[in-house]
Design a protein around this motif. Structure first.
Motif, PDB file in Angstrom:
ATOM      1  N   PRO A 130     -44.569 -48.962 -34.175  1.00 46.08           N
ATOM      2  CA  PRO A 130     -44.315 -50.329 -33.723  1.00 46.08           C
ATOM      3  C   PRO A 130     -42.845 -50.592 -33.430  1.00 46.08           C
ATOM      4  O   PRO A 130     -42.525 -51.581 -32.737  1.00 46.08           O
ATOM      5  N   ASP A 131     -41.798 -49.552 -33.753  1.00 45.74           N
ATOM      6  CA  ASP A 131     -40.528 -49.812 -33.378  1.00 45.74           C
ATOM      7  C   ASP A 131     -40.139 -48.713 -32.541  1.00 45.74           C
ATOM      8  O   ASP A 131     -38.884 -48.316 -32.452  1.00 45.74           O
ATOM      9  N   ALA A 132     -40.911 -48.392 -31.621  1.00 48.61           N
ATOM     10  CA  ALA A 132     -40.919 -47.232 -30.523  1.00 48.61           C
ATOM     11  C   ALA A 132     -39.449 -47.522 -29.807  1.00 48.61           C
ATOM     12  O   ALA A 132     -38.704 -46.619 -29.625  1.00 48.61           O
ATOM     13  N   ALA A 133     -39.086 -48.686 -29.513  1.00 50.83           N
ATOM     14  CA  ALA A 133     -38.002 -48.839 -28.667  1.00 50.83           C
ATOM     15  C   ALA A 133     -36.782 -48.570 -29.402  1.00 50.83           C
ATOM     16  O   ALA A 133     -35.837 -48.040 -28.633  1.00 50.83           O
ATOM     17  N   GLU A 134     -36.499 -48.543 -30.557  1.00 53.34           N
ATOM     18  CA  GLU A 134     -35.537 -48.198 -31.262  1.00 53.34           C
ATOM     19  C   GLU A 134     -35.105 -46.649 -31.211  1.00 53.34           C
ATOM     20  O   GLU A 134     -34.251 -46.103 -31.536  1.00 53.34           O
ATOM     21  N   HIS A 135     -36.156 -45.878 -30.860  1.00 51.98           N
ATOM     22  CA  HIS A 135     -36.343 -44.551 -31.152  1.00 51.98           C
ATOM     23  C   HIS A 135     -36.421 -43.630 -29.766  1.00 51.98           C
ATOM     24  O   HIS A 135     -36.070 -42.450 -29.952  1.00 51.98           O
ATOM     25  N   ARG A 136     -36.665 -44.600 -28.760  1.00 51.22           N
ATOM     26  CA  ARG A 136     -36.823 -43.713 -27.296  1.00 51.22           C
ATOM     27  C   ARG A 136     -35.492 -42.955 -26.758  1.00 51.22           C
ATOM     28  O   ARG A 136     -35.907 -41.865 -26.405  1.00 51.22           O
ATOM     29  N   ALA A 137     -34.295 -43.698 -27.433  1.00 54.31           N
ATOM     30  CA  ALA A 137     -33.054 -43.083 -26.762  1.00 54.31           C
ATOM     31  C   ALA A 137     -32.753 -41.649 -27.552  1.00 54.31           C
ATOM     32  O   ALA A 137     -31.844 -40.856 -27.141  1.00 54.31           O
ATOM     33  N   LEU A 138     -33.564 -41.401 -28.828  1.00 50.91           N
ATOM     34  CA  LEU A 138     -33.079 -40.335 -29.621  1.00 50.91           C
ATOM     35  C   LEU A 138     -33.125 -38.924 -28.780  1.00 50.91           C
ATOM     36  O   LEU A 138     -32.204 -38.155 -28.843  1.00 50.91           O
TER      37      LEU A 138
ATOM     38  N   ALA B 197     -27.509 -31.834 -36.142  1.00 46.22           N
ATOM     39  CA  ALA B 197     -27.234 -32.983 -36.965  1.00 46.22           C
ATOM     40  C   ALA B 197     -27.936 -34.238 -36.754  1.00 46.22           C
ATOM     41  O   ALA B 197     -28.341 -35.379 -37.124  1.00 46.22           O
ATOM     42  N   GLU B 198     -27.563 -34.478 -35.089  1.00 54.90           N
ATOM     43  CA  GLU B 198     -27.913 -35.909 -34.678  1.00 54.90           C
ATOM     44  C   GLU B 198     -29.629 -35.989 -34.670  1.00 54.90           C
ATOM     45  O   GLU B 198     -30.088 -36.846 -34.786  1.00 54.90           O
ATOM     46  N   PHE B 199     -30.061 -34.954 -34.527  1.00 53.27           N
ATOM     47  CA  PHE B 199     -31.750 -34.848 -34.328  1.00 53.27           C
ATOM     48  C   PHE B 199     -32.204 -35.054 -35.743  1.00 53.27           C
ATOM     49  O   PHE B 199     -33.094 -35.982 -35.899  1.00 53.27           O
ATOM     50  N   ALA B 200     -31.571 -34.508 -36.723  1.00 52.40           N
ATOM     51  CA  ALA B 200     -32.279 -34.524 -38.141  1.00 52.40           C
ATOM     52  C   ALA B 200     -31.869 -36.015 -38.658  1.00 52.40           C
ATOM     53  O   ALA B 200     -32.866 -36.608 -39.191  1.00 52.40           O
ATOM     54  N   ALA B 201     -30.764 -36.776 -38.399  1.00 52.95           N
ATOM     55  CA  ALA B 201     -30.477 -37.974 -38.640  1.00 52.95           C
ATOM     56  C   ALA B 201     -31.521 -38.752 -38.240  1.00 52.95           C
ATOM     57  O   ALA B 201     -32.002 -39.975 -38.616  1.00 52.95           O
TER      58      ALA B 201
ATOM     59  N   ARG C 106     -36.772 -13.924 -39.160  1.00 51.99           N
ATOM     60  CA  ARG C 106     -37.633 -14.972 -38.582  1.00 51.99           C
ATOM     61  C   ARG C 106     -36.326 -16.367 -38.510  1.00 51.99           C
ATOM     62  O   ARG C 106     -36.719 -16.977 -37.506  1.00 51.99           O
ATOM     63  N   ALA C 107     -35.576 -16.090 -39.401  1.00 53.52           N
ATOM     64  CA  ALA C 107     -34.619 -17.417 -39.347  1.00 53.52           C
ATOM     65  C   ALA C 107     -33.709 -16.956 -38.122  1.00 53.52           C
ATOM     66  O   ALA C 107     -33.255 -17.948 -37.536  1.00 53.52           O
ATOM     67  N   GLU C 108     -33.329 -15.789 -37.837  1.00 53.29           N
ATOM     68  CA  GLU C 108     -32.532 -15.353 -36.689  1.00 53.29           C
ATOM     69  C   GLU C 108     -33.266 -15.727 -35.224  1.00 53.29           C
ATOM     70  O   GLU C 108     -32.672 -16.315 -34.449  1.00 53.29           O
ATOM     71  N   ARG C 109     -34.643 -15.641 -35.297  1.00 53.85           N
ATOM     72  CA  ARG C 109     -35.397 -15.964 -34.077  1.00 53.85           C
ATOM     73  C   ARG C 109     -35.228 -17.450 -33.950  1.00 53.85           C
ATOM     74  O   ARG C 109     -35.056 -18.105 -32.663  1.00 53.85           O
ATOM     75  N   THR C 110     -35.520 -18.211 -34.899  1.00 50.63           N
ATOM     76  CA  THR C 110     -35.505 -19.642 -34.975  1.00 50.63           C
ATOM     77  C   THR C 110     -34.438 -20.096 -34.427  1.00 50.63           C
ATOM     78  O   THR C 110     -34.105 -21.163 -33.599  1.00 50.63           O
ATOM     79  N   MET C 111     -33.070 -19.785 -34.898  1.00 47.03           N
ATOM     80  CA  MET C 111     -31.961 -20.067 -34.486  1.00 47.03           C
ATOM     81  C   MET C 111     -31.775 -19.950 -32.997  1.00 47.03           C
ATOM     82  O   MET C 111     -31.070 -20.561 -32.444  1.00 47.03           O
ATOM     83  N   ALA C 112     -32.125 -18.770 -32.384  1.00 41.62           N
ATOM     84  CA  ALA C 112     -31.975 -18.210 -31.027  1.00 41.62           C
ATOM     85  C   ALA C 112     -32.767 -19.148 -30.154  1.00 41.62           C
ATOM     86  O   ALA C 112     -32.674 -19.414 -28.955  1.00 41.62           O
ATOM     87  N   ASN C 113     -33.960 -19.817 -30.930  1.00 41.13           N
ATOM     88  CA  ASN C 113     -34.830 -20.705 -30.184  1.00 41.13           C
ATOM     89  C   ASN C 113     -34.362 -22.111 -29.888  1.00 41.13           C
ATOM     90  O   ASN C 113     -34.746 -22.847 -29.110  1.00 41.13           O
ATOM     91  N   LEU C 114     -33.349 -22.505 -30.689  1.00 37.27           N
ATOM     92  CA  LEU C 114     -33.008 -23.967 -31.013  1.00 37.27           C
ATOM     93  C   LEU C 114     -32.386 -24.398 -29.515  1.00 37.27           C
ATOM     94  O   LEU C 114     -32.804 -25.669 -29.087  1.00 37.27           O
ATOM     95  N   PRO C 115     -31.733 -23.859 -28.781  1.00 35.59           N
ATOM     96  CA  PRO C 115     -31.173 -24.349 -27.746  1.00 35.59           C
ATOM     97  C   PRO C 115     -32.427 -24.891 -26.694  1.00 35.59           C
ATOM     98  O   PRO C 115     -32.210 -25.889 -26.155  1.00 35.59           O
ATOM     99  N   TYR C 116     -33.305 -23.835 -26.483  1.00 29.98           N
ATOM    100  CA  TYR C 116     -34.216 -24.396 -25.725  1.00 29.98           C
ATOM    101  C   TYR C 116     -35.133 -25.652 -26.064  1.00 29.98           C
ATOM    102  O   TYR C 116     -35.626 -26.364 -25.382  1.00 29.98           O
ATOM    103  N   PHE C 117     -35.361 -25.303 -27.554  1.00 31.48           N
ATOM    104  CA  PHE C 117     -36.095 -26.496 -28.176  1.00 31.48           C
ATOM    105  C   PHE C 117     -35.366 -27.960 -27.883  1.00 31.48           C
ATOM    106  O   PHE C 117     -36.052 -28.914 -27.312  1.00 31.48           O
ATOM    107  N   VAL C 118     -34.280 -27.918 -28.151  1.00 36.38           N
ATOM    108  CA  VAL C 118     -33.364 -29.221 -27.959  1.00 36.38           C
ATOM    109  C   VAL C 118     -33.220 -29.542 -26.374  1.00 36.38           C
ATOM    110  O   VAL C 118     -33.616 -30.591 -26.096  1.00 36.38           O
TER     111      VAL C 118
END
Length: 278
Positions: A133-141, A159-163, A187-199
């Motif tokens: 219902p408050d989509a407008a507040e979150h579209r810029a995230l 950090a911005e994403f988590a917040a 597994r953690a190393e692969r996840t970290m390597a994927n983060l730039p693509y994810f963002v």
């Protein structure tokens, strides 16, 4: 842990790495965030006692390579990847599908596009901004996160994403890193390597995806929406809860929070079996 059968599947614009365990009706597990097939290591063996469990790295993640590394990512294409796996592994029978976070969005895309191939979808906390219902507040995230990544780097962007996802807009203070067993560390190393693509590629297109609500209303008997019992008030939880309310369907609570699969694997697996009615 049982060694899975590993395969490679050519799809449009990518090659998918997938893993299969067990016997029985097909259960396709779609990871979220920057995770891949290994995200389900804590539950796959237990689930394989009742199902043929298929896990995979989404296109562009870990061992699933893109033909064009800079290709834009769309929910419809990720949903089609899941369909291709269903067609390969269960060509005659509809399958059970579980998706978490962004993987839950892909699962919803699959359900609306090809419902005849799906017996039931369990979608855990799909972060669909547009149903709020408050989509407008979150579209810029999503764009804000991408801009922080480009100007300040990966960790400020995360950090911005988590917040932006957290209740009240304040993310929890990260815990100190601890030494992990070799498999978990890899597994953690692969996840970290994927983060730039994810963002850069996943967050903007998936979070702002406009699900076909009228189509989902007609398919609600094949859909289970769920959230973590510890994530009340967070954006992904609210999205799933509001979508369930909009569709007039039950909303289930799973153990833990948004990452309950990792923090409570045994209890999460039990809840998942119950959600499928098994």
């Amino acid at each position: 842990m049982t060694d899975p059968t590993i395969g490679r599947l050519r799809v449009n614009g990518a090659t998918l790495h997938y893993e299969v365990r067990g016997k029985g009706p097909l259960l396709l597990l779609i990871p979220g965030g920057a995770g891949g097939a290994a995200a389900f290591d804590g539950v796959a063996d237990d689930l394989a006692a009742a199902y043929t469990v298929a896990t995979y790295d989404p296109r562009g993640m870990s061992r699933s390579t893109l033909d064009g590394p800079e290709a834009e990512q769309r929910v419809a294409e990720h949903a089609d990847d899941a369909l291709r796996l269903l067609d390969l592994l269960s060509p005659e029978e509809p399958a059970r599908v579980f998706g978490m976070s962004s993987g839950a969005i892909a699962a919803l895309g699959l359900l609306t596009a090809r419902p005849e191939r799906v017996e039931r979808v369990v979608a855990h906390e799909p972060p669909l901004v547009e149903v709020l219902p408050d989509a407008a507040e979150h579209r810029a995230l999503p764009e804000r996160v991408r801009e922080v990544f480009r100007t300040q780097g990966l960790m400020p962007a995360m950090a911005e994403f988590a917040a932006g996802l957290a209740k009240g807009g304040e993310a929890a203070v990260p815990k100190a890193a601890m030494e992990l067993p070799p498999q978990a560390a890899a597994r953690a190393e692969r996840t970290m390597a994927n983060l730039p693509y994810f963002v850069e590629r996943i967050v903007p297109s998936f979070m702002l995806y406009a699900a076909d609500l009228h189509r989902l209303e007609a398919l609600v008997d094949r859909l289970v929406l769920a959230g973590g019992q510890d994530s009340h008030g967070e954006l992904p939880y609210r999205s799933a809860a509001f979508l369930a309310q909009r569709l007039g369907t039950e909303f289930l609570h799973f153990p833990g929070g948004h990452t309950g699969l990792t923090t409570h694997p045994a209890e999460f697996g039990t809840a998942l079996r119950k959600a499928f009615g098994d």
